[in-house]
Design a protein around this motif. Structure first.
Motif, short mmCIF file in Angstrom:
data_model
loop_
_atom_site.label_atom_id
_atom_site.label_comp_id
_atom_site.label_asym_id
_atom_site.label_seq_id
_atom_site.Cartn_x
_atom_site.Cartn_y
_atom_site.Cartn_z
N ASN A 1 0.82 -1.22 0.00
CA ASN A 1 0.00 0.00 0.00
C ASN A 1 0.84 1.26 0.00
N ASP A 2 2.17 1.12 -0.15
CA ASP A 2 3.03 2.30 -0.23
C ASP A 2 2.72 3.10 -1.50
N ASP A 3 3.02 4.39 -1.44
CA ASP A 3 2.87 5.25 -2.61
C ASP A 3 4.14 5.13 -3.45
N VAL A 4 4.12 4.21 -4.39
CA VAL A 4 5.31 3.82 -5.15
C VAL A 4 5.30 4.52 -6.50
N ARG A 5 6.47 4.93 -6.96
CA ARG A 5 6.62 5.52 -8.28
C ARG A 5 7.19 4.51 -9.26
N ALA A 6 6.87 4.70 -10.52
CA ALA A 6 7.56 4.02 -11.61
C ALA A 6 8.42 5.09 -12.29
N LEU A 7 9.72 4.85 -12.31
CA LEU A 7 10.66 5.80 -12.89
C LEU A 7 11.42 5.14 -14.03
N PHE A 8 12.00 5.94 -14.89
CA PHE A 8 12.90 5.41 -15.90
C PHE A 8 14.32 5.61 -15.39
N ASN A 9 15.06 4.50 -15.29
CA ASN A 9 16.43 4.52 -14.77
C ASN A 9 16.52 5.13 -13.37
N HIS A 10 15.47 4.96 -12.59
CA HIS A 10 15.42 5.47 -11.21
C HIS A 10 15.57 7.00 -11.15
N LEU B 1 10.16 1.93 -2.73
CA LEU B 1 10.23 3.31 -3.21
C LEU B 1 9.86 3.43 -4.68
N ASP B 2 10.46 2.63 -5.53
CA ASP B 2 10.12 2.73 -6.95
C ASP B 2 10.49 1.45 -7.67
N VAL B 3 9.86 1.26 -8.82
CA VAL B 3 10.23 0.23 -9.78
C VAL B 3 10.60 0.96 -11.06
N SER B 4 11.55 0.39 -11.81
CA SER B 4 12.09 1.12 -12.96
C SER B 4 12.51 0.20 -14.09
N PRO B 5 12.06 0.49 -15.31
CA PRO B 5 12.79 -0.05 -16.46
C PRO B 5 14.15 0.63 -16.50
N VAL B 6 15.20 -0.14 -16.76
CA VAL B 6 16.55 0.44 -16.70
C VAL B 6 17.36 0.07 -17.94
N THR B 7 18.24 0.98 -18.29
CA THR B 7 19.10 0.78 -19.45
C THR B 7 20.24 -0.18 -19.14
N TYR B 8 20.87 0.02 -17.98
CA TYR B 8 22.02 -0.80 -17.59
C TYR B 8 21.68 -1.60 -16.34
N PRO B 9 21.27 -2.86 -16.49
CA PRO B 9 21.04 -3.68 -15.29
C PRO B 9 22.35 -3.88 -14.54
N ALA B 10 22.35 -3.46 -13.30
CA ALA B 10 23.56 -3.60 -12.47
C ALA B 10 23.16 -3.61 -11.01
N TYR B 11 23.89 -4.36 -10.20
CA TYR B 11 23.61 -4.39 -8.77
C TYR B 11 24.20 -3.17 -8.09
N ASP B 12 23.46 -2.67 -7.13
CA ASP B 12 23.89 -1.52 -6.36
C ASP B 12 24.75 -1.99 -5.19
#
Length: 203
Positions: free
Chosen positions: A61-70, A152-163
């Motif tokens: 129920n969090d207010d989550v954003r969808a971002l591009f590349n975070h 916090l957010d879900v994102s389609p990303v250009t460069y999949p990489a672990y943080d």
């Protein structure tokens, strides 16, 4: 220090889906932000990670954003406005984004996705206090996340990489310290037990 972590899902690409019967107008983005009981690649050269079923139960129920590349300047959707929908199934955390119908989104997100240039999927989160568990399996250190505090957010990303998260590293360091201190206490206890046994047989 920030407790925010970011993870990319390997081998589960996001995709475009059509919202009409003709199938020629891909207007939604579908993907999985995370899958359950699947180990990641090695993170920060140190550990692998897996997410237990139920880990997302407290944050749906969090207010989550969808971002591009975070990128917070590139908002594709939001749960509050119902342009981002999240759901849980046996595989993991699924998302469906209805992005804004703008030329920028079409050019920078939808067209590259349609070409297969953008296929990664990622999410940012905060682990709940005592919400993860660490263990040693041979030479491998495994982290299991049982509970998230925030999504916090879900994102389609250009460069999949672990943080390489400092928060995860702090949690790992704390586990190692507790493990090493426990081994030290066990060694002292074992030595004292041997000393008492020798005392008994020598009296």
């Amino acid at each position: 220090m920030s407790n925010i972590e970011k993870r990319t899902l390997q081998g589960q690409p996001c995709e475009l889906r059509s919202s009409n019967d003709a199938g020629n107008a891909p207007t939604t983005i579908f993907g999985y932000g995370a899958v359950f009981n699947t180990r990641s690649s090695v993170i920060a050269g140190t550990f692998v990670e897996e997410i237990a079923p139920g880990a997302f139960d407290g944050v749906m129920n969090d207010d989550v954003r969808a971002l591009f590349n975070h990128d917070p300047n590139f908002v594709l959707g939001r749960t509050r406005s119902k342009t981002l929908q999240l759901s849980l199934d046996s595989r993991g955390l699924a998302y469906t984004i209805t992005p804004p119908d703008t030329q920028m989104v079409r050019d920078l997100v939808l067209a590259p996705m349609a070409r297969g240039d953008v296929t990664g999927s990622s999410f940012r989160f905060i682990v709940a206090k005592d919400g993860d568990e660490w263990r040693q399996e041979g030479e491998l250190v495994v982290r299991t996340i049982h509970r998230f505090a925030e999504l916090l957010d879900v994102s389609p990303v250009t460069y999949p990489a672990y943080d390489e998260s400092s928060s995860a590293q702090r949690s790992l360091d704390a586990w190692r310290q507790a493990r090493d201190e426990g081994a030290h206490v066990a060694a002292i206890t074992e030595r004292r037990a041997r000393e008492r046994f020798l005392d008994l047989i020598n009296t």
